[in-house]
Design a protein around this motif. Structure first.
Motif, PDB file in Angstrom:
ATOM      1  N   PHE A  53       0.827  -1.214   0.000  1.00 21.57           N
ATOM      2  CA  PHE A  53       0.000   0.000   0.000  1.00 21.57           C
ATOM      3  C   PHE A  53       0.861   1.263   0.000  1.00 21.57           C
ATOM      4  CE2 PHE A  53      -3.154  -3.031   1.921  1.00 21.57           C
ATOM      5  CZ  PHE A  53      -4.021  -3.033   0.834  1.00 21.57           C
ATOM      6  N   ALA A  54       2.012   1.208   0.652  1.00 22.42           N
ATOM      7  CA  ALA A  54       2.927   2.349   0.656  1.00 22.42           C
ATOM      8  C   ALA A  54       3.520   2.576  -0.742  1.00 22.42           C
ATOM      9  CB  ALA A  54       4.034   2.138   1.686  1.00 22.42           C
ATOM     10  N   ILE A  55       3.829   1.502  -1.451  1.00 22.78           N
ATOM     11  CA  ILE A  55       4.321   1.622  -2.836  1.00 22.78           C
ATOM     12  C   ILE A  55       3.226   2.240  -3.698  1.00 22.78           C
ATOM     13  CG2 ILE A  55       5.029   0.328  -4.899  1.00 22.78           C
ATOM     14  CD1 ILE A  55       6.239  -1.786  -2.915  1.00 22.78           C
ATOM     15  N   LYS A  56       2.006   1.746  -3.529  1.00 16.17           N
ATOM     16  CA  LYS A  56       0.871   2.283  -4.294  1.00 16.17           C
ATOM     17  C   LYS A  56       0.727   3.782  -4.042  1.00 16.17           C
ATOM     18  CE  LYS A  56      -3.072   2.638  -2.792  1.00 16.17           C
ATOM     19  NZ  LYS A  56      -3.863   3.784  -2.289  1.00 16.17           N
ATOM     20  N   ASP A  57       0.794   4.193  -2.789  1.00 16.53           N
ATOM     21  CA  ASP A  57       0.657   5.613  -2.447  1.00 16.53           C
ATOM     22  C   ASP A  57       1.791   6.448  -3.058  1.00 16.53           C
ATOM     23  OD1 ASP A  57      -1.659   5.043  -1.029  1.00 16.53           O
ATOM     24  OD2 ASP A  57      -0.654   5.024   0.923  1.00 16.53           O
ATOM     25  N   ALA A  58       2.997   5.896  -3.078  1.00 20.28           N
ATOM     26  CA  ALA A  58       4.132   6.609  -3.692  1.00 20.28           C
ATOM     27  C   ALA A  58       3.919   6.761  -5.193  1.00 20.28           C
ATOM     28  CB  ALA A  58       5.434   5.864  -3.412  1.00 20.28           C
ATOM     29  N   LEU A  59       3.374   5.727  -5.841  1.00 23.69           N
ATOM     30  CA  LEU A  59       3.127   5.813  -7.285  1.00 23.69           C
ATOM     31  C   LEU A  59       1.969   6.765  -7.599  1.00 23.69           C
ATOM     32  CD1 LEU A  59       3.746   2.121  -8.373  1.00 23.69           C
ATOM     33  CD2 LEU A  59       5.229   4.109  -8.736  1.00 23.69           C
ATOM     34  N   VAL A  60       1.003   6.876  -6.704  1.00 30.02           N
ATOM     35  CA  VAL A  60      -0.074   7.863  -6.878  1.00 30.02           C
ATOM     36  C   VAL A  60       0.547   9.256  -6.951  1.00 30.02           C
ATOM     37  CG1 VAL A  60      -2.019   8.985  -5.697  1.00 30.02           C
ATOM     38  CG2 VAL A  60      -1.934   6.489  -5.852  1.00 30.02           C
ATOM     39  N   LYS A  61       1.584   9.479  -6.146  1.00 28.76           N
ATOM     40  CA  LYS A  61       2.271  10.784  -6.105  1.00 28.76           C
ATOM     41  C   LYS A  61       3.392  10.876  -7.146  1.00 28.76           C
ATOM     42  CE  LYS A  61       1.410  11.177  -1.183  1.00 28.76           C
ATOM     43  NZ  LYS A  61       2.004  11.055   0.152  1.00 28.76           N
ATOM     44  N   THR A  62       3.568   9.815  -7.934  1.00 31.56           N
ATOM     45  CA  THR A  62       4.663   9.706  -8.905  1.00 31.56           C
ATOM     46  C   THR A  62       5.999   9.997  -8.220  1.00 31.56           C
ATOM     47  OG1 THR A  62       3.085  10.430 -10.593  1.00 31.56           O
ATOM     48  CG2 THR A  62       5.379  10.282 -11.271  1.00 31.56           C
ATOM     49  N   ASP A  63       6.186   9.387  -7.066  1.00 35.98           N
ATOM     50  CA  ASP A  63       7.404   9.546  -6.279  1.00 35.98           C
ATOM     51  C   ASP A  63       8.218   8.254  -6.387  1.00 35.98           C
ATOM     52  OD1 ASP A  63       9.389   9.833  -4.355  1.00 35.98           O
ATOM     53  OD2 ASP A  63       8.051  10.747  -2.862  1.00 35.98           O
ATOM     54  N   GLY A  64       9.057   8.187  -7.425  1.00 39.76           N
ATOM     55  CA  GLY A  64       9.852   6.995  -7.691  1.00 39.76           C
ATOM     56  C   GLY A  64      10.829   6.663  -6.578  1.00 39.76           C
ATOM     57  N   ALA A  65      11.381   7.687  -5.932  1.00 38.47           N
ATOM     58  CA  ALA A  65      12.330   7.446  -4.842  1.00 38.47           C
ATOM     59  C   ALA A  65      11.626   6.781  -3.662  1.00 38.47           C
ATOM     60  CB  ALA A  65      12.987   8.755  -4.414  1.00 38.47           C
ATOM     61  N   MET A  66      10.434   7.264  -3.333  1.00 38.37           N
ATOM     62  CA  MET A  66       9.680   6.683  -2.218  1.00 38.37           C
ATOM     63  C   MET A  66       9.215   5.267  -2.576  1.00 38.37           C
ATOM     64  SD  MET A  66       8.591   6.846   0.847  1.00 38.37           S
ATOM     65  CE  MET A  66       8.732   8.549   1.306  1.00 38.37           C
ATOM     66  N   ALA A  67       8.752   5.058  -3.801  1.00 38.56           N
ATOM     67  CA  ALA A  67       8.330   3.722  -4.231  1.00 38.56           C
ATOM     68  C   ALA A  67       9.506   2.754  -4.133  1.00 38.56           C
ATOM     69  CB  ALA A  67       7.776   3.758  -5.646  1.00 38.56           C
ATOM     70  N   SER A  68      10.688   3.208  -4.516  1.00 42.63           N
ATOM     71  CA  SER A  68      11.886   2.379  -4.432  1.00 42.63           C
ATOM     72  C   SER A  68      12.188   2.012  -2.978  1.00 42.63           C
ATOM     73  CB  SER A  68      13.080   3.125  -5.048  1.00 42.63           C
ATOM     74  OG  SER A  68      14.275   2.397  -4.863  1.00 42.63           O
ATOM     75  N   ALA A  69      12.135   2.992  -2.092  1.00 44.35           N
ATOM     76  CA  ALA A  69      12.431   2.754  -0.672  1.00 44.35           C
ATOM     77  C   ALA A  69      11.409   1.793  -0.052  1.00 44.35           C
ATOM     78  CB  ALA A  69      12.442   4.076   0.087  1.00 44.35           C
ATOM     79  N   LYS A  70      10.143   1.990  -0.352  1.00 51.31           N
ATOM     80  CA  LYS A  70       9.091   1.127   0.205  1.00 51.31           C
ATOM     81  C   LYS A  70       9.190  -0.288  -0.365  1.00 51.31           C
ATOM     82  CE  LYS A  70       7.365   4.185   2.902  1.00 51.31           C
ATOM     83  NZ  LYS A  70       7.491   4.062   4.357  1.00 51.31           N
TER      84      LYS A  70
END
Length: 184
Positions: A53-70
């Protein structure tokens, strides 16, 4: 004769009371063990689901760095799952999806490019869906669909919220999609 019958009835009543109490205690212990096993199974997968769910939320924000970390955290959670603690039905699904879960999580964690991450999020979502569907959830999870994602073939994702927040397009098409199933 009357006194002995009365004493016998008292003794029988006491014995029945003891047997009923023992049966209730056994039933409670069995239920508590079952509840404990269910909680342990849920705990096994909770970190995997929460990181998804955290990866999904990061992709909603188009935040590749956060998606990578999660996704890195998700890999750790996947590796920490003790398969022997999973209910048989969930264990069987886990065995089918674990390799793909790891592969998709690795790809998402290895890049900060949201487009590439979204390609792997599509298959990651399919496998998480299978796991959530097999396991018992305490809160509803929404299986959502965007017809435009995946080069027009459509793609699904899971959300804790009923409101559509599209991880495949982020702010470009935030509300594109619909809920197709509610998992409980």
């Amino acid at each position: 004769m009357r006194k002995s019958t009365s004493k016998l009835l008292v003794a029988i009543t006491i014995m029945l009371s003891i047997i009923a109490s023992y049966a209730q205690n056994t039933k409670t212990k069995t239920q508590n063990a079952s509840d404990s096993e269910q909680a342990e199974q849920t705990d096994q997968l909770a970190a995997v689901f929460n990181n998804y769910f955290a990866i999904k939320d990061a992709l909603v924000k188009t935040d590749g760095a956060m998606a990578s970390a999660k996704s890195t955290l998700m890999l750790s959670a996947i590796n920490a799952v003790k398969m022997d603690k999973l209910e048989m039905k969930v264990h069987m699904v886990w065995m089918k999806v674990i390799a793909d879960l790891k592969e998709d999580a690795e790809h998402i964690s290895d890049t900060k490019d949201a487009k590439h991450q979204r390609d792997h999020f599509n298959t990651l979502s399919k496998n998480i869906y299978a796991l959530i569907k097999a396991s018992k959830q305490t809160t509803p999870t929404y299986y959502q669909f965007c017809p435009m994602a995946n080069k027009g073939k459509g793609a699904n994702w899971l959300s804790k919220e009923s409101a559509i927040k599209n991880p495949y397009y982020g702010s470009m098409m935030l509300t594109c999609g619909k809920t197709v199933e509610t998992l409980k």
